[in-house]
Design a protein around this motif. Structure first.
Motif, mmCIF file in Angstrom:
data_model
loop_
_atom_site.group_PDB
_atom_site.id
_atom_site.type_symbol
_atom_site.label_atom_id
_atom_site.label_comp_id
_atom_site.label_asym_id
_atom_site.label_seq_id
_atom_site.Cartn_x
_atom_site.Cartn_y
_atom_site.Cartn_z
ATOM 1 N N ASP A 120 83.240 24.585 14.243
ATOM 2 C CA ASP A 120 82.590 23.274 14.335
ATOM 3 C C ASP A 120 81.142 23.354 13.854
ATOM 4 O O ASP A 120 80.660 22.468 13.141
ATOM 5 C CB ASP A 120 82.597 22.765 15.780
ATOM 6 N N CYS B 188 79.200 21.427 10.827
ATOM 7 C CA CYS B 188 77.940 20.689 10.912
ATOM 8 C C CYS B 188 76.923 21.226 9.912
ATOM 9 O O CYS B 188 76.165 20.448 9.302
ATOM 10 C CB CYS B 188 77.374 20.785 12.325
ATOM 11 N N THR C 240 88.681 18.882 8.703
ATOM 12 C CA THR C 240 88.783 17.559 9.313
ATOM 13 C C THR C 240 90.230 17.219 9.643
ATOM 14 O O THR C 240 90.536 16.739 10.752
ATOM 15 C CB THR C 240 88.208 16.487 8.369
ATOM 16 N N LEU D 287 84.734 18.496 17.554
ATOM 17 C CA LEU D 287 83.967 17.631 16.669
ATOM 18 C C LEU D 287 84.012 16.169 17.090
ATOM 19 O O LEU D 287 83.029 15.443 16.950
ATOM 20 C CB LEU D 287 84.482 17.751 15.228
ATOM 21 N N PHE D 288 85.138 15.739 17.604
ATOM 22 C CA PHE D 288 85.310 14.325 17.932
ATOM 23 C C PHE D 288 85.149 14.054 19.427
ATOM 24 O O PHE D 288 85.448 12.961 19.903
ATOM 25 C CB PHE D 288 86.684 13.854 17.456
ATOM 26 N N HIS D 289 84.672 15.083 20.155
ATOM 27 C CA HIS D 289 84.471 14.927 21.596
ATOM 28 C C HIS D 289 83.057 15.299 22.036
ATOM 29 O O HIS D 289 82.614 14.867 23.102
ATOM 30 C CB HIS D 289 85.477 15.789 22.370
ATOM 31 N N PRO E 235 78.966 15.408 22.283
ATOM 32 C CA PRO E 235 77.931 14.373 22.173
ATOM 33 C C PRO E 235 77.307 14.354 20.777
ATOM 34 O O PRO E 235 77.165 15.396 20.135
ATOM 35 C CB PRO E 235 76.895 14.796 23.228
ATOM 36 N N TRP E 236 76.918 13.181 20.336
ATOM 37 C CA TRP E 236 76.317 13.039 19.012
ATOM 38 C C TRP E 236 75.045 13.859 18.870
ATOM 39 O O TRP E 236 74.747 14.362 17.786
ATOM 40 C CB TRP E 236 76.025 11.562 18.736
ATOM 41 N N ARG E 237 74.292 14.001 19.960
ATOM 42 C CA ARG E 237 73.034 14.755 19.868
ATOM 43 C C ARG E 237 73.296 16.220 19.529
ATOM 44 O O ARG E 237 72.507 16.844 18.804
ATOM 45 C CB ARG E 237 72.229 14.637 21.157
ATOM 46 N N ASP E 238 74.408 16.775 20.030
ATOM 47 C CA ASP E 238 74.748 18.156 19.694
ATOM 48 C C ASP E 238 75.112 18.289 18.222
ATOM 49 O O ASP E 238 74.690 19.232 17.543
ATOM 50 C CB ASP E 238 75.920 18.638 20.553
ATOM 51 N N LEU E 239 75.908 17.348 17.725
ATOM 52 C CA LEU E 239 76.318 17.386 16.321
ATOM 53 C C LEU E 239 75.112 17.208 15.400
ATOM 54 O O LEU E 239 74.979 17.918 14.394
ATOM 55 C CB LEU E 239 77.353 16.292 16.055
ATOM 56 N N LEU E 240 74.244 16.252 15.750
ATOM 57 C CA LEU E 240 73.072 16.000 14.915
ATOM 58 C C LEU E 240 72.116 17.182 14.929
ATOM 59 O O LEU E 240 71.511 17.518 13.901
ATOM 60 C CB LEU E 240 72.359 14.731 15.389
#
Length: 343
Positions: free
Chosen positions: A52, A56, A228, A240-242, A244-249
């Motif tokens: 993952d 990113c 994907t 990836l789809f679970h 939090p957005w802050r971790d991905l960003l």
């Protein structure tokens, strides 16, 4: 590329720009080791898997580098240069993009992030920067017919001793149920992949920016669609789809923008000001700084073999670089990214 400074940098002295580039490069490379371990250490409960995080990293780098690559290809075609791009995005031919991208853009990231699941950052501090000059020298001797001088061989011998003190002792845990040795092997294999990319970049005399765009383009095409689909269908375990957005960003920003884009630019600028020998000596600070950061920030122990291995590897890098000092009149603007080791 030329050595003309960017207009935004013209207002500063060459020394100021060079020092700033060196500081940023060392900070990013040091942070890469610490953050990668903190993100992948199972004991810290991170949600994202190593694959993952690699995803990113590639996405973050793609957002900046692919538009730049398409623009460079457009500029080349406008000047009548044909056959020097791949998919009209990579500004390098297809066979070069695929070979360099496989080792430097995809396999390196997958192996490095996976290694941090098993081994601490202190091990990475020794084995990744330490293995890189060793693999690079051996591959260059085999593929480029480089000669290893006795002085350089002495530096490499120190690096081997340092690696053995760390990785060799961890191998003794194979029959005791330990898993650190897996991470150590992955660290050394990741360093070998980056060495392959480094030697290929040197062989083809690649421009730093174009090479970075090329390896990112290959990673995008080869990894993002496949991963994907596998994540959506549950073929691989992915968050990836679970997450939090802050971790991905954060991972996209640091791993993609920081480790790939910014450190690539700053290392290039550092090379232009200090030259390849002094630059490599500056980046020899990374093993010690990252190990110290791992002890202070992650609470990792610094055992005697790790401290000794760290000293041997750092000394081997410095000794080998000074022994291989190049002609100062040599053009150094074309291959800087090929020597990047950390992120």
């Amino acid at each position: 590329m030329t050595d003309a400074p960017h207009p935004l940098l013209a207002r500063f002295s060459s020394r100021t720009v060079g020092i700033a580039a060196a500081v940023i490069t060392v900070l990013i490379w040091t942070s890469f080791i610490v953050i990668a371990r903190a993100s992948n250490d199972p004991a810290r409960g991170g949600l994202l898997t190593p694959f993952d995080i690699a995803y990113c990293r590639i996405v973050g780098a793609c957002l900046i580098l692919l538009p730049l690559g398409a623009w460079l290809v457009h500029q080349d075609r406008a000047r009548g240069i044909r056959g020097s791009s791949w998919l009209r995005i990579s500004p390098l031919p297809g066979h070069i993009t695929i070979k360099t991208g496989f080792f430097g853009g995809l396999l390196y990231a997958l192996l490095a992030y996976s290694a941090f699941v098993y081994a601490p950052a202190v091990h990475a501090s020794v084995l990744m920067p330490g293995s890189l000059p060793l693999w690079t020298a051996l591959l260059a001797m085999w593929l480029l017919s480089d000669r290893i001088t006795p002085a350089r061989a002495a530096g490499l011998a120190l690096i081997v001793l340092g690696d053995l003190l760390v990785g060799g002792l961890s191998l003794l845990q194979v029959f005791e149920g330990g898993s650190v040795w897996i991470g150590d092997l992955l660290f050394m294999t990741a360093a070998m992949c980056w060495a392959c990319y480094s030697v290929l970049a040197r062989h083809y005399r690649l421009d730093a920016v174009r090479a970075t765009i090329a390896i990112t383009t290959f990673a995008c095409v080869a990894y993002l669609p496949m991963y994907t689909a596998m994540a959506l269908t549950g073929v691989v375990k992915s968050q990836l789809f679970h997450a939090p957005w802050r971790d991905l960003l954060f991972q996209a920003a640091f791993q993609g923008w920081g480790s790939v884009v910014i450190s690539g630019v700053t290392f290039t600028q550092m090379i232009r000001h200090f030259g390849p020998v002094r630059s490599t000596m500056i980046t020899a600070l990374v093993p010690g700084l990252s190990a110290l950061s791992a002890v202070l920030l992650l609470g990792e122990p610094l055992h005697w073999n790790l401290a000794a291995g760290l000293l041997l590897v750092t000394g081997g890098i410095l000794f080998g670089v000074r022994a291989a000092a190049p002609n100062p009149s040599k053009n150094i603007a074309v291959k800087p990214v090929s020597k990047r080791a950390g992120g």
